[in-house]
Each structure stands twice: as structure tokens, then as C-alpha cells.
Design an enzyme around this catalytic site. Structure first.
Site, mmCIF file in Angstrom:
data_model
loop_
_atom_site.group_PDB
_atom_site.id
_atom_site.type_symbol
_atom_site.label_atom_id
_atom_site.label_comp_id
_atom_site.label_asym_id
_atom_site.label_seq_id
_atom_site.Cartn_x
_atom_site.Cartn_y
_atom_site.Cartn_z
ATOM 1 N N CYS A 95 0.842 -0.865 0.520
ATOM 2 C CA CYS A 95 -0.214 -0.020 -0.131
ATOM 3 C C CYS A 95 0.673 1.101 0.179
ATOM 4 O O CYS A 95 0.623 2.160 -0.744
ATOM 5 C CB CYS A 95 -0.928 0.085 1.663
ATOM 6 S SG CYS A 95 -2.273 -1.050 1.381
ATOM 7 N N HIS A 150 -1.038 6.588 4.898
ATOM 8 C CA HIS A 150 -0.066 6.134 4.900
ATOM 9 C C HIS A 150 1.093 6.213 4.229
ATOM 10 O O HIS A 150 2.491 5.458 3.998
ATOM 11 C CB HIS A 150 -0.681 4.546 3.959
ATOM 12 C CG HIS A 150 -0.523 3.422 4.795
ATOM 13 N ND1 HIS A 150 -0.381 2.483 4.135
ATOM 14 C CD2 HIS A 150 -0.028 3.208 5.488
ATOM 15 C CE1 HIS A 150 -0.242 0.906 5.192
ATOM 16 N NE2 HIS A 150 0.314 1.859 6.206
#
Length: 500
Positions: A95, A150
Site C-alpha cells: 500500500c 499511509h
């Protein structure tokens, strides 16, 4: 006679003045209309990028899933029919790396963002990186992001410090929703207990934030299994409000919708529980399709559909953890590997009247290519003081050429160079099928032909050693670039200054 001539001459002069005035007015009107046409032709497009989370290649109806996975996906399938769909869109293996590549146009190995951060270590993009949001903001775009970031857990590296005007979401990831439930005796799994399990004084809970550029981020909640269920609705509501607000103001915008679907734990909104009758996964597919439809409806209702470039893509291959395993379609493997199931992800692009409708292509495109492509669409100039790995694909997307501008790329899994792709060929240097398998360095590279061997089972390197030439060229050129521009180490603090 003289009087008559005088009157005639006066009448002629009055007529001439009227004609000249009329010509002058018509010229002004013509000039105005021409200017308006010119402005319309050069008007910056709105950009909506929907990046779903860990959606495998085989989940959507248009990619062979849909009802086979328990839920049709009519809105996304229709979007595909209205634009171009890629069969060979490639991402990075995790990710954080994929999101870093999208934001910077640089392979994540360069930015110190090559792996999902764990353990509370310093993480994220240095502020030296120039994001696509910063480029577009410099061109007068309003920029908004909603969902998982993230790319930095510290507030100094939140999205609103990286080019976004507003943000709603979480800094890290959705599996942290499990933490509070570890102490619940009424849960599905046996309770661990707070003496030996999770404790907020040891590991702080994942917080939900709202933030605006120039202001301190506001904590509006904490991530747990309940807030995980409602996250997608909140993301969509924020995105829809942003689209409508900026459309009404006539301001071009970049909307980065970082969807929570279908990252584990795969939990549908309460309004979608039991909707399909086929379980949580199918209910989440149905919700993802519905939320996408809400965003598309907002664009249409705002009257900006023809001037809005919409991209729907996934950041990774399918989930690998039971019981939330995703579907990889015809490919083999999971994310966190260099298998095709990890690298190939769904990708749809629509721009009415510009991107060909109903087109399907197997040409290679990489997520880093979105950076220069969107920058050019928005009229922004690329940074020239750093290597940009992305390649401008706008002409390919617009149908001006059949072939992508990319022939291949090196595939890293974390900081391990694991494979290289070139056209329909692939060479594995490290072999790993599932994220839980130990990576094995191969004594000899394994070469597969991806047209003849979708499961990557047969090594045909002995009879096709010639493909080593273009593949080695890709690797050598990238290695030379890394020596010239040393990668940023993970955890590097700000301010970062590249070595001379």
C-alpha cells in the site's frame, strides 16, 4: 441644388457612422466569443482519482468478477464502458509504496517508502518530495483527499502539509481497527486481555482526523471495528461535498478519493449488511459500487461531467489473510510479492469526448505514470531537480497512439529487486507466490511469457535468452540512476537535503 447635396452628404455620413459603429460592435462581439471559445478549449479539467484498497484483479464484473463474487458492480462496469480499461496496469507490491509512487511519480525505493511502516518507527514522505497535489495546487486547483494516507504518521507529514487543501481520514491503515477489539470478551475471537494485549499507553490507537491547510489537524474519533464500517460513507460524503462546492465556484479541482474498500477487515456499512445475501465480502463490493456511483452522480449533477477526468484504480493486488482473501482473476499470487496478481490491478479512465469509450488495452502502464500524465493534463511542469520514473501517458489515453509509452519496469518488493517486466515477458530474480511465503533468491533468473503462461509456472529462459537483453538494459539503467541519485533512507527526518 447645393442644399440637396448637403442633405444627401449628411445622410450618407450618418449611415457610414452607423455602419462603422455596427462593424465595431460586431468585431467586439466576435473577439469576445473567440476569447470564450479559446478559454473553453484551454480550461483545466477537473480530476477525480478513486483509489480503492487491495481490490484484486478478479473482483469487478467488467474484469470477470461481479456476480461471480456475489455482487454485481453495475456503476463501475458502466464507467468502464464510457472510457478506457487497462488489462496491464501495474502497481507496487504494498500500500505505502503504491501511494508514494502515485504522489511523486518516483519508484518508492527512491523515497524511503518502499514498505508498509510498522512498530512506530519514523515513516512517510519527506517534505522535499513534490506531490501531484502540490503541482496541481500551483496551477490553481483546489485539492482534497479523503481516506487512508499511509505516507506519514506525524502531523508535519499529513496530506495538508503535502499539497492538499483538506483531508479527512487516517494516517496509517485499517487493520489497526482490530486493536481495541482484542480486549473484548464478546468478540468473535478469544479475548487477549489488556494485561497482555493491546493497551493505548503502549500503542496509541489509530485516530481519525479532519484537517485543512494551514491549520492544526483535528482529532474527531478513533478507528475501531464500528468506525471502520462507516468510514467509506464518510469518505464519499466529504468527496461529494468538495466536488459540488468547487464546481459551483467554477474552480478546477483534484479530488483524491482514497477508498477504504476492500482492505481488511472487510466490513460493510450497517446499511449494506445482508444486502446481497452472500456475506460481508459481497456486501462490501456492493457498497463500493454504490459509493462510486454517488461520486459519479455528483459530477453529473454539478454539470461538469464533460470536463472531468475520472480514474478508478486499485493500489494493490488482493488480500492474502484469512478470511478476507481477495480474488486475483486469471493471475497467480497475492500482494507483497512480484507475481502478476500483485502487480496487475484494475484501472479505468474516463474523460468524455477525449478518452475513447469502450477501449480495452493490454499495454503496460505503471502507477508512477499517473504523476506526469495528470500534471500535463492540469498544465503543470515537472520537477527537474530529481529523477521522475513516471512516463507521460496522456497521448496514449487520448487515443492518439495505440501503444503505451512504457515498455517495462523493475519490480521491487520492499527493498528487494524481485523481478523485471518487459512487454509480455517477465524475469523473476526472487521467487515468492504468497505474502506469507519466504522469498527465495533464485540461482538463475526464471523467465516467463505472460501471454502463454498466466500462472507463471513455466521457465522458458533457456530457449528465449534474448529477452535478457532488454530486461538487463532496464535494470542497468535504473541501477545507474540509483547511484547518481542515492535513495532516501527510510525514517529520514525533515528537512531532507539531497547529497551533491
Amino acid at each position: 441644388m447645393i442644399t440637396v447635396l448637403s442633405e444627401t452628404w449628411s445622410a450618407f455620413r450618418r449611415c457610414l457612422k452607423l455602419r462603422l459603429a455596427l462593424i465595431f460592435c460586431l468585431s467586439l462581439i466576435g473577439s469576445f466569443l473567440w476569447t470564450q471559445v479559446g478559454q473553453a478549449e484551454t480550461k483545466k479539467p477537473n480530476i477525480v482519482f478513486i483509489l480503492v484498497d487491495n481490490l484484486g484483479y478478479g473482483e469487478l464484473g467488467v474484469y470477470g468478477g461481479g456476480i461471480l463474487r456475489g455482487a454485481p458492480t453495475p456503476r463501475i462496469d458502466k464507467l468502464a464502458s464510457e472510457g478506457t480499461r487497462l488489462l496491464n496496469f501495474n502497481v507496487e507490491a504494498q500500500c505505502t509504496p503504491s501511494r508514494s509512487a502515485l504522489m511523486t511519480g518516483r519508484f518508492s525505493i527512491r523515497s524511503g517508502t518502499y514498505a508498509v511502516p510498522i512498530g512506530g518507527a519514523a515513516d512517510g514522505l519527506t517534505l522535499w518530495e513534490i506531490t501531484i497535489a502540490e503541482l496541481l495546487s500551483g496551477q490553481g486547483y483546489a485539492t482534497g483527499m479523503w481516506g487512508k494516507w499511509h505516507l506519514g504518521s506525524d502531523e508535519s507529514r499529513f496530506p495538508t502539509h503535502q499539497g492538499f487543501d483538506e483531508w479527512y481520514g487516517i494516517p496509517r491503515t485499517y487493520d489497526e481497527a482490530f486493536w481495541p477489539s482484542l480486549n473484548e470478551a464478546a468478540g468473535l475471537w478469544p479475548s487477549t486481555g489488556n494485561k497482555q494485549g493491546w493497551n493505548a499507553t503502549i500503542a496509541a490507537p489509530e485516530l481519525v482526523y479532519e484537517a485543512r491547510k494551514g491549520e492544526k489537524a483535528q482529532q474527531i474519533g478513533a478507528l475501531n471495528l464500528d468506525t471502520r464500517r462507516t468510514m467509506e460513507a464518510e469518505i464519499t460524503d466529504h468527496a461529494v461535498a468538495f466536488i459540488k462546492r468547487n464546481a459551483a465556484a467554477g474552480k478546477p479541482f483534484y479530488a483524491y478519493v482514497s477508498s477504504s474498500m476492500v482492505h481488511m477487515p472487510v466490513l460493510p456499512n450497517p446499511a449494506f449488511i445482508g444486502k446481497t445475501g452472500n456475506g460481508d465480502w459481497a456486501d462490501c463490493l456492493a457498497e463500493m459500487d454504490y459509493r462510486t456511483g454517488q461520486i459519479l452522480d455528483a459530477i453529473k449533477e454539478a454539470g461538469i461531467e464533460d470536463n472531468t477526468l475520472v480514474i478508478f484504480a486499485s493500489d494493490n493486488g488482493p488480500e492474502a489473510t484469512s478470511p478476507w482473501e481477495g480474488d486475483s482473476g486469471p493471475w497467480r499470487g497475492t500482494y507483497f510479492t512480484a507475481m502478476e496478481a500483485s502487480l496487475r490491478a484494475p484501472f479505468i479512465i474516463r474523460w468524455p469526448g477525449k478518452v475513447p469509450a469502450g477501449r480495452v488495452s493490454n499495454e503496460i502502464v505503471h502507477i508512477v505514470d499517473m504523476y506526469p500524465t495528470l500534471a500535463r493534463a492540469g498544465g503543470a511542469q515537472m520537477p527537474t531537480d530529481r529523477p521522475i520514473d513516471g512516463i507521460d501517458q496522456l497521448d496514449f489515453f487520448l487515443g492518439n497512439q495505440e501503444n503505451s509509452n512504457r515498455e517495462g519496469f523493475p519490480a521491487y518488493v520492499a527493498d528487494r529487486l524481485s523481478a523485471v517486466k518487459w512487454h509480455n515477458w517477465k524475469m523473476h530474480l526472487i521467487w515468492q507466490v504468497n505474502m506469507y511465503d519466504p522469498p527465495q533468491t533464485l540461482p538463475l533468473p526464471k523467465v516467463v511469457n505472460l501471454l502463454r503462461d498466466l500462472k507463471e509456472e513455466r521457465d522458458v529462459g533457456a530457449t528465449n535468452s534474448w529477452v535478457g537483453v532488454p530486461m538487463t538494459k532496464i535494470l542497468v539503467e535504473f541501477e545507474q540512476s540509483l547511484r547518481k541519485y542515492p535513495p532516501i533512507k527510510t525514517g529520514t527526518p525533515d528537512p531532507y537535503v539531497p547529497p551533491k
